[in-house]
Design an enzyme around this catalytic site. Structure first.
Site, PDB file in Angstrom:
ATOM      1  N   TYR A   1       4.297   3.763  -1.276  1.00  0.00           N
ATOM      2  CA  TYR A   1       4.919   3.362  -0.075  1.00  0.00           C
ATOM      3  C   TYR A   1       5.913   2.410   0.048  1.00  0.00           C
ATOM      4  CZ  TYR A   1       5.609   1.653   4.544  1.00  0.00           C
ATOM      5  OH  TYR A   1       6.217   0.940   5.736  1.00  0.00           O
TER       6      TYR A   1
ATOM      7  N   TYR B   1       3.470   1.475  14.751  1.00  0.00           N
ATOM      8  CA  TYR B   1       2.292   1.948  14.250  1.00  0.00           C
ATOM      9  C   TYR B   1       1.315   2.054  15.344  1.00  0.00           C
ATOM     10  CZ  TYR B   1       4.176   2.306   9.617  1.00  0.00           C
ATOM     11  OH  TYR B   1       5.041   2.979   8.451  1.00  0.00           O
TER      12      TYR B   1
ATOM     13  N   LYS C   1       7.720  -9.821   2.449  1.00  0.00           N
ATOM     14  CA  LYS C   1       6.348 -10.292   3.109  1.00  0.00           C
ATOM     15  C   LYS C   1       6.012 -11.673   2.468  1.00  0.00           C
ATOM     16  CE  LYS C   1       4.703  -5.813   3.831  1.00  0.00           C
ATOM     17  NZ  LYS C   1       4.353  -4.621   3.395  1.00  0.00           N
TER      18      LYS C   1
ATOM     19  N   ASP D   1       8.762  -2.672  -6.841  1.00  0.00           N
ATOM     20  CA  ASP D   1       8.692  -3.145  -5.607  1.00  0.00           C
ATOM     21  C   ASP D   1       7.312  -3.866  -5.232  1.00  0.00           C
ATOM     22  OD1 ASP D   1       7.988  -3.415  -2.826  1.00  0.00           O
ATOM     23  OD2 ASP D   1       8.192  -1.156  -2.310  1.00  0.00           O
TER      24      ASP D   1
END
Ligand SMILES: *Cc1c(COP(=O)(O)O)cnc(C)c1O
Length: 431
Positions: free
Chosen positions: A150, A23, A272, A243
């Site tokens: 996302y 990114y 995560k 999610d």
């Protein structure tokens, strides 16, 4: 302590010569900051300067950098067994982590499939959903997903994600998804009803980010809508994929966001915070009925999916140590962060350029007036301003969010908000 080693001096030149960052538009990018050490909510650069990590290093660090308990668990596991093939073999960290996880997840989620990160956890969920219907002999070939979603950067995850600048170059190669309105819109449940009424028996699964859409702009939505989605998908046999790659492990308050709504999905995606932010690991956890549809005399019903490092013992050991730290003390810390978010946002929201200030558990966000969108330069201006003040922030365009490790101190979090307020009070023309 400043780093004076030869390696430190070489970081910048080696990085510039050979590294491609995620990114990152490399043309004109400021040189990346070399980080040599982390402790608690602090990162230390190569001059020894502390930086408060107000975004948990891209949303992964839960108990803080360098947490000694997790570090020790990894070191001990590395001396015992660092890696073994995970088909035909197993090991204590993976087996025990599956028990630890299923004991804490919403009811009914009993079977753990390990992978590498959030995107692969989502890929696995989507593949399981499609193949589940194929295995039971129904033709259900569509995924439904939400506006602003996302779900990751691999192709299946990109397909489920809302179309954006991130996915545009690949648009011709993404599979089609039934796109529902945003979960914070009043029309989402009606639109879901319509889809289920007209084409419900072709829908394999609905995928959602429970209560908080992260990368799509830290958009918060209500438990009532989530319960509505659960009731409607259950009535039609459509699988509900939660999610929780971002929301899991206490990020929104309870251990899992679904629990705030009293909802149990059919499939949950985790990553995560799973290892406390120490090592990459993903997990896709499903109901036993789904697993049962793959356990068959017919070999073609096998889930032919796996990664070289599936259930890496070091990552699983880190996850077990991290999970054990999500106790009452952590819960009290998370409540304290939420209170401080609310207290500080009460002031921030009075600023003329600030709108839509919001809090969910340890996540606070607000919008700065101006163009919505990732390319709004105000975010980069705040990032640069904050870094000079010793704070790591990385707004999503004009959406500013604070998402700290749970160990952040009151003083450190105050510094984050003081910095944000100083930025807002500058002459707008200079941003
Ligand atoms: C970050 C994220 C992912 C992707 O995880 P990676 O580990 O970056 O591949 C998927 N879903 C959600 C909700 C996320 O926030």
């Amino acid at each position: 302590m400043a780093c004076k080693s030869v390696e430190c001096a070489g970081i910048a030149s080696s990085d510039t010569a050979h590294v491609w960052h995620p990114y990152t538009q490399h043309r004109g990018a400021p040189p990346p900051v070399p980080i040599v050490r982390g402790e608690g909510a602090l990162l230390f650069d190569d001059t020894g300067r502390p930086i408060v990590d107000a975004i948990s290093s891209w949303w992964v660090t839960t108990h803080g950098h360098g947490h000694p308990g997790i570090a020790r668990a990894i070191a001990a596991q590395a001396e015992q067994l660092e890696q073994v093939i995970f088909t035909g073999f197993t090991h204590a960290p993976a087996a025990m982590l599956a028990t630890d996880l299923t004991g804490r997840l919403p009811d009914g989620l009993t079977r753990v499939f390990y992978s590498d990160d959030g995107s692969t956890a989502v890929e696995v969920a989507i593949k399981i959903a499609f193949q589940y219907w194929s295995n039971v002999g129904e033709r259900r070939t569509h995924i439904a997903a939400l506006a602003h979603a996302y779900h990751g950067d691999t192709f299946g995850a990109m397909s489920a994600s809302a179309p954006s600048m991130f996915t545009a170059p690949f648009a011709d190669n993404l599979f089609e998804v039934i796109r529902l309105p945003a979960p914070d819109s009043t029309s989402v449940l009606g639109a879901l009803d319509q889809v289920l009424d007209s084409a419900g028996d072709t829908v394999a699964a609905l995928i959602i980010e429970p209560l908080l859409q992260g990368a799509g702009g830290m958009r918060m939505w209500d438990p009532e809508t989530l319960r509505g989605m659960r009731a409607r998908t259950a009535a039609r046999g459509v699988l509900l994929i939660a999610d929780e790659v971002l929301t899991g492990f206490g990020r929104t308050g309870p251990l899992f966001a679904c629990q705030a709504a009293g909802v149990s999905p059919d499939i949950i995606c985790l990553s995560k915070g799973l290892t406390g932010g120490f090592l990459p690991l993903g997990a896709t956890v499903v109901r036993e009925e789904i697993f049962a549809a793959f356990a068959s005399a017919d070999w073609t019903h096998t889930l032919f999916h796996g990664h070289s490092y599936t259930a890496n013992p070091l990552a699983c050991a880190a996850a077990r140590a991290s999970l054990a730290l999500l106790d009452d003390e952590s819960s009290a810390r998370r409540c304290a962060i939420e209170r401080q978010h609310r207290a500080r946002l009460a002031r921030v929201r009075t600023h003329a350029r600030v709108g839509n200030a919001r809090v969910l558990g340890t996540v606070a966000a607000f919008d700065i007036a101006g163009d919505a969108g990732y390319l709004n330069p105000i975010g980069r201006a705040l990032s640069a301003f904050a870094l000079k003040a010793g704070v790591l922030l990385r707004p999503l365009g004009n959406v500013v969010y604070v998402l700290p490790p749970y160990c952040i101190t009151e003083e450190q979090l105050d510094l984050v908000y003081d910095t944000i307020e100083q930025f807002l009070e500058r002459d707008p023309a200079s941003s």
